[in-house]
Motif scaffolding. Structure first.
Motif, PDB file in Angstrom:
ATOM      1  N   SER A   1       2.347  16.784  -2.531  1.00 12.60           N
ATOM      2  CA  SER A   1       2.926  17.704  -1.548  1.00 12.60           C
ATOM      3  C   SER A   1       2.775  17.192  -0.110  1.00 12.60           C
ATOM      4  O   SER A   1       3.398  17.738   0.807  1.00 12.60           O
ATOM      5  CB  SER A   1       2.268  19.081  -1.671  1.00 12.60           C
ATOM      6  OG  SER A   1       0.872  18.988  -1.413  1.00 12.60           O
ATOM      7  N   ILE A   2       1.997  16.140   0.084  1.00  9.46           N
ATOM      8  CA  ILE A   2       1.759  15.609   1.432  1.00  9.46           C
ATOM      9  C   ILE A   2       2.595  14.358   1.704  1.00  9.46           C
ATOM     10  O   ILE A   2       3.209  14.219   2.760  1.00  9.46           O
ATOM     11  CB  ILE A   2       0.257  15.305   1.621  1.00  9.46           C
ATOM     12  CG1 ILE A   2      -0.543  16.589   1.414  1.00  9.46           C
ATOM     13  CG2 ILE A   2      -0.021  14.704   2.993  1.00  9.46           C
ATOM     14  CD1 ILE A   2      -2.031  16.379   1.276  1.00  9.46           C
ATOM     15  N   VAL A   3       2.592  13.424   0.725  1.00  8.57           N
ATOM     16  CA  VAL A   3       3.310  12.152   0.867  1.00  8.57           C
ATOM     17  C   VAL A   3       4.218  11.975  -0.352  1.00  8.57           C
ATOM     18  O   VAL A   3       3.773  12.092  -1.486  1.00  8.57           O
ATOM     19  CB  VAL A   3       2.322  10.969   0.988  1.00  8.57           C
ATOM     20  CG1 VAL A   3       3.070   9.649   1.044  1.00  8.57           C
ATOM     21  CG2 VAL A   3       1.423  11.130   2.214  1.00  8.57           C
ATOM     22  N   ALA A   4       5.486  11.666  -0.106  1.00 13.65           N
ATOM     23  CA  ALA A   4       6.459  11.476  -1.187  1.00 13.65           C
ATOM     24  C   ALA A   4       6.145  10.221  -2.002  1.00 13.65           C
ATOM     25  O   ALA A   4       5.443   9.318  -1.538  1.00 13.65           O
ATOM     26  CB  ALA A   4       7.861  11.368  -0.596  1.00 13.65           C
ATOM     27  N   ALA A   5       6.679  10.171  -3.198  1.00 13.71           N
ATOM     28  CA  ALA A   5       6.509   8.991  -4.063  1.00 13.71           C
ATOM     29  C   ALA A   5       7.159   7.775  -3.414  1.00 13.71           C
ATOM     30  O   ALA A   5       8.170   7.889  -2.715  1.00 13.71           O
ATOM     31  CB  ALA A   5       7.141   9.259  -5.426  1.00 13.71           C
ATOM     32  N   PHE A   6       6.556   6.610  -3.622  1.00 14.63           N
ATOM     33  CA  PHE A   6       7.134   5.365  -3.118  1.00 14.63           C
ATOM     34  C   PHE A   6       6.665   4.199  -3.970  1.00 14.63           C
ATOM     35  O   PHE A   6       5.724   4.323  -4.754  1.00 14.63           O
ATOM     36  CB  PHE A   6       6.779   5.127  -1.637  1.00 14.63           C
ATOM     37  CG  PHE A   6       5.310   4.922  -1.369  1.00 14.63           C
ATOM     38  CD1 PHE A   6       4.735   3.650  -1.426  1.00 14.63           C
ATOM     39  CD2 PHE A   6       4.487   5.991  -1.038  1.00 14.63           C
ATOM     40  CE1 PHE A   6       3.386   3.456  -1.172  1.00 14.63           C
ATOM     41  CE2 PHE A   6       3.130   5.810  -0.782  1.00 14.63           C
ATOM     42  CZ  PHE A   6       2.584   4.537  -0.845  1.00 14.63           C
ATOM     43  N   THR A   7       7.344   3.067  -3.820  1.00 14.20           N
ATOM     44  CA  THR A   7       6.957   1.830  -4.503  1.00 14.20           C
ATOM     45  C   THR A   7       6.915   0.701  -3.482  1.00 14.20           C
ATOM     46  O   THR A   7       7.645   0.718  -2.480  1.00 14.20           O
ATOM     47  CB  THR A   7       7.941   1.444  -5.623  1.00 14.20           C
ATOM     48  OG1 THR A   7       9.230   1.257  -5.065  1.00 14.20           O
ATOM     49  CG2 THR A   7       8.002   2.516  -6.698  1.00 14.20           C
ATOM     50  N   HIS A   8       6.045  -0.261  -3.742  1.00 15.98           N
ATOM     51  CA  HIS A   8       5.953  -1.474  -2.931  1.00 15.98           C
ATOM     52  C   HIS A   8       5.962  -2.677  -3.863  1.00 15.98           C
ATOM     53  O   HIS A   8       5.590  -2.571  -5.033  1.00 15.98           O
ATOM     54  CB  HIS A   8       4.675  -1.478  -2.090  1.00 15.98           C
ATOM     55  CG  HIS A   8       4.733  -0.595  -0.893  1.00 15.98           C
ATOM     56  ND1 HIS A   8       3.615  -0.183  -0.206  1.00 15.98           N
ATOM     57  CD2 HIS A   8       5.771  -0.028  -0.238  1.00 15.98           C
ATOM     58  CE1 HIS A   8       3.959   0.592   0.809  1.00 15.98           C
ATOM     59  NE2 HIS A   8       5.266   0.704   0.803  1.00 15.98           N
ATOM     60  N   ASN A   9       6.360  -3.829  -3.317  1.00 19.19           N
ATOM     61  CA  ASN A   9       6.352  -5.064  -4.096  1.00 19.19           C
ATOM     62  C   ASN A   9       5.643  -6.165  -3.305  1.00 19.19           C
ATOM     63  O   ASN A   9       5.035  -5.897  -2.271  1.00 19.19           O
ATOM     64  CB  ASN A   9       7.776  -5.465  -4.500  1.00 19.19           C
ATOM     65  CG  ASN A   9       8.669  -5.666  -3.302  1.00 19.19           C
ATOM     66  OD1 ASN A   9       8.240  -6.138  -2.258  1.00 19.19           O
ATOM     67  ND2 ASN A   9       9.924  -5.292  -3.437  1.00 19.19           N
ATOM     68  N   LEU A  10       5.760  -7.397  -3.770  1.00 17.26           N
ATOM     69  CA  LEU A  10       5.050  -8.514  -3.143  1.00 17.26           C
ATOM     70  C   LEU A  10       5.393  -8.661  -1.664  1.00 17.26           C
ATOM     71  O   LEU A  10       4.524  -8.973  -0.848  1.00 17.26           O
ATOM     72  CB  LEU A  10       5.339  -9.815  -3.898  1.00 17.26           C
ATOM     73  CG  LEU A  10       4.571 -11.063  -3.455  1.00 17.26           C
ATOM     74  CD1 LEU A  10       3.065 -10.849  -3.543  1.00 17.26           C
ATOM     75  CD2 LEU A  10       4.981 -12.260  -4.296  1.00 17.26           C
TER      76      LEU A  10
ATOM     77  N   THR B   1       6.521  -0.717  10.582  1.00 14.38           N
ATOM     78  CA  THR B   1       6.707   0.366  11.555  1.00 14.38           C
ATOM     79  C   THR B   1       7.421   1.571  10.953  1.00 14.38           C
ATOM     80  O   THR B   1       7.504   2.612  11.589  1.00 14.38           O
ATOM     81  CB  THR B   1       7.514  -0.142  12.771  1.00 14.38           C
ATOM     82  OG1 THR B   1       8.754  -0.672  12.309  1.00 14.38           O
ATOM     83  CG2 THR B   1       6.726  -1.204  13.530  1.00 14.38           C
ATOM     84  N   THR B   2       7.950   1.423   9.734  1.00  7.63           N
ATOM     85  CA  THR B   2       8.611   2.538   9.059  1.00  7.63           C
ATOM     86  C   THR B   2       8.156   2.580   7.601  1.00  7.63           C
ATOM     87  O   THR B   2       7.529   1.646   7.107  1.00  7.63           O
ATOM     88  CB  THR B   2      10.145   2.387   9.086  1.00  7.63           C
ATOM     89  OG1 THR B   2      10.494   1.188   8.398  1.00  7.63           O
ATOM     90  CG2 THR B   2      10.682   2.347  10.502  1.00  7.63           C
ATOM     91  N   GLY B   3       8.492   3.665   6.926  1.00  4.59           N
ATOM     92  CA  GLY B   3       8.188   3.776   5.502  1.00  4.59           C
ATOM     93  C   GLY B   3       6.795   4.312   5.238  1.00  4.59           C
ATOM     94  O   GLY B   3       6.314   5.213   5.926  1.00  4.59           O
ATOM     95  N   PHE B   4       6.146   3.711   4.232  1.00  2.87           N
ATOM     96  CA  PHE B   4       4.856   4.195   3.780  1.00  2.87           C
ATOM     97  C   PHE B   4       3.827   3.069   3.836  1.00  2.87           C
ATOM     98  O   PHE B   4       4.143   1.921   3.573  1.00  2.87           O
ATOM     99  CB  PHE B   4       4.952   4.684   2.330  1.00  2.87           C
ATOM    100  CG  PHE B   4       5.932   5.800   2.145  1.00  2.87           C
ATOM    101  CD1 PHE B   4       5.527   7.117   2.318  1.00  2.87           C
ATOM    102  CD2 PHE B   4       7.252   5.545   1.794  1.00  2.87           C
ATOM    103  CE1 PHE B   4       6.437   8.157   2.146  1.00  2.87           C
ATOM    104  CE2 PHE B   4       8.162   6.575   1.620  1.00  2.87           C
ATOM    105  CZ  PHE B   4       7.749   7.888   1.803  1.00  2.87           C
ATOM    106  N   ASP B   5       2.592   3.428   4.162  1.00  2.00           N
ATOM    107  CA  ASP B   5       1.449   2.506   4.107  1.00  2.00           C
ATOM    108  C   ASP B   5       0.564   2.913   2.943  1.00  2.00           C
ATOM    109  O   ASP B   5       0.461   4.099   2.613  1.00  2.00           O
ATOM    110  CB  ASP B   5       0.533   2.649   5.332  1.00  2.00           C
ATOM    111  CG  ASP B   5       1.041   1.954   6.557  1.00  2.00           C
ATOM    112  OD1 ASP B   5       2.057   1.261   6.470  1.00  2.00           O
ATOM    113  OD2 ASP B   5       0.407   2.123   7.606  1.00  2.00           O
ATOM    114  N   TYR B   6      -0.091   1.930   2.349  1.00  2.88           N
ATOM    115  CA  TYR B   6      -1.197   2.203   1.429  1.00  2.88           C
ATOM    116  C   TYR B   6      -2.317   1.256   1.801  1.00  2.88           C
ATOM    117  O   TYR B   6      -2.087   0.075   2.032  1.00  2.88           O
ATOM    118  CB  TYR B   6      -0.787   1.970  -0.027  1.00  2.88           C
ATOM    119  CG  TYR B   6      -1.975   1.933  -0.966  1.00  2.88           C
ATOM    120  CD1 TYR B   6      -2.754   3.072  -1.176  1.00  2.88           C
ATOM    121  CD2 TYR B   6      -2.341   0.761  -1.609  1.00  2.88           C
ATOM    122  CE1 TYR B   6      -3.853   3.032  -2.018  1.00  2.88           C
ATOM    123  CE2 TYR B   6      -3.429   0.727  -2.464  1.00  2.88           C
ATOM    124  CZ  TYR B   6      -4.186   1.868  -2.662  1.00  2.88           C
ATOM    125  OH  TYR B   6      -5.270   1.830  -3.487  1.00  2.88           O
TER     126      TYR B   6
END
Length: 186
Positions: A79-88, A122-127
């Motif tokens: 409910s806080i951060v939407a699902a996302f995927t990252h690659n290499l 600068t955009t998108g999601f961080d992990y």
């Protein structure tokens, strides 16, 4: 003739299998995010310098990517951060001691994790995960919404099961046939 064919087949199989002999695939997971969300993914590495540690990352961290060939990460969303995927291409840094059940370098006897994706974006999601990132196990950050979800759990790592390729079974059948033919002629 059969002996020559057998030697040729053995040499060809050895040559085909040798390049990937040191590559290893690992799966990872981090639980404990809000609403039961999880991070999961995999990476393929090769300990090029035989140090027992995979230490990869961007030049901003003083690292390079010569020991990793594949990386994927998925956040299930909450409910806080939407699902996302990252690659290499999104991987900023990662440290893993081969054989450890957790990511990180285990400095000073403690599990000091390090994995970061899109850290300099600068955009998108961080992990990012690790004690160096505020004392918690991990965080996902939605840059557009300025929202963060935290986990206090460590990132656990398991080696991926490596199936025996079909070519090995086929090669074994051919070998058995050659042995049978040789005995038949004798």
């Amino acid at each position: 003739m059969i002996t020559k064919s057998l030697k040729l087949a053995l040499a060809a199989t050895t040559a085909l299998l040798a390049p990937g002999a040191n590559a290893a695939v690992y799966n990872f997971v981090q639980t404990g995010f809000d609403d039961g969300a999880t991070i999961s993914g995999s990476f393929t590495v090769n300990d090029v310098n035989n140090s027992g540690q995979i230490n990869v990352g961007s030049a901003n961290f003083g690292m390079n990517f010569n020991e990793i060939s594949a990386f994927s990460l998925s956040f299930s969303g909450n409910s806080i951060v939407a699902a996302f995927t990252h690659n290499l291409a999104d991987l900023s840094a990662m440290v893993y001691n081969l054989g450890s059940p957790y990511l990180g370098d285990e400095i000073y006897g403690a599990q000091q994790e390090l994995i970061a994706t899109n850290y300099f974006g600068t955009t998108g999601f961080d992990y990012y995960s690790g004690m160096g990132f505020g004392g918690f196990g991990g965080a996902v950050f939605d840059k557009a919404a300025n929202a963060t979800s935290y986990s206090y759990e460590l990132v656990s790592v398991t080696p991926a099961a490596v199936p025996v390729p079909g070519a090995v079974w086929l090669f074994g059948s051919v070998l058995a046939g050659f042995v049978g033919m040789k005995k038949r002629k004798a």
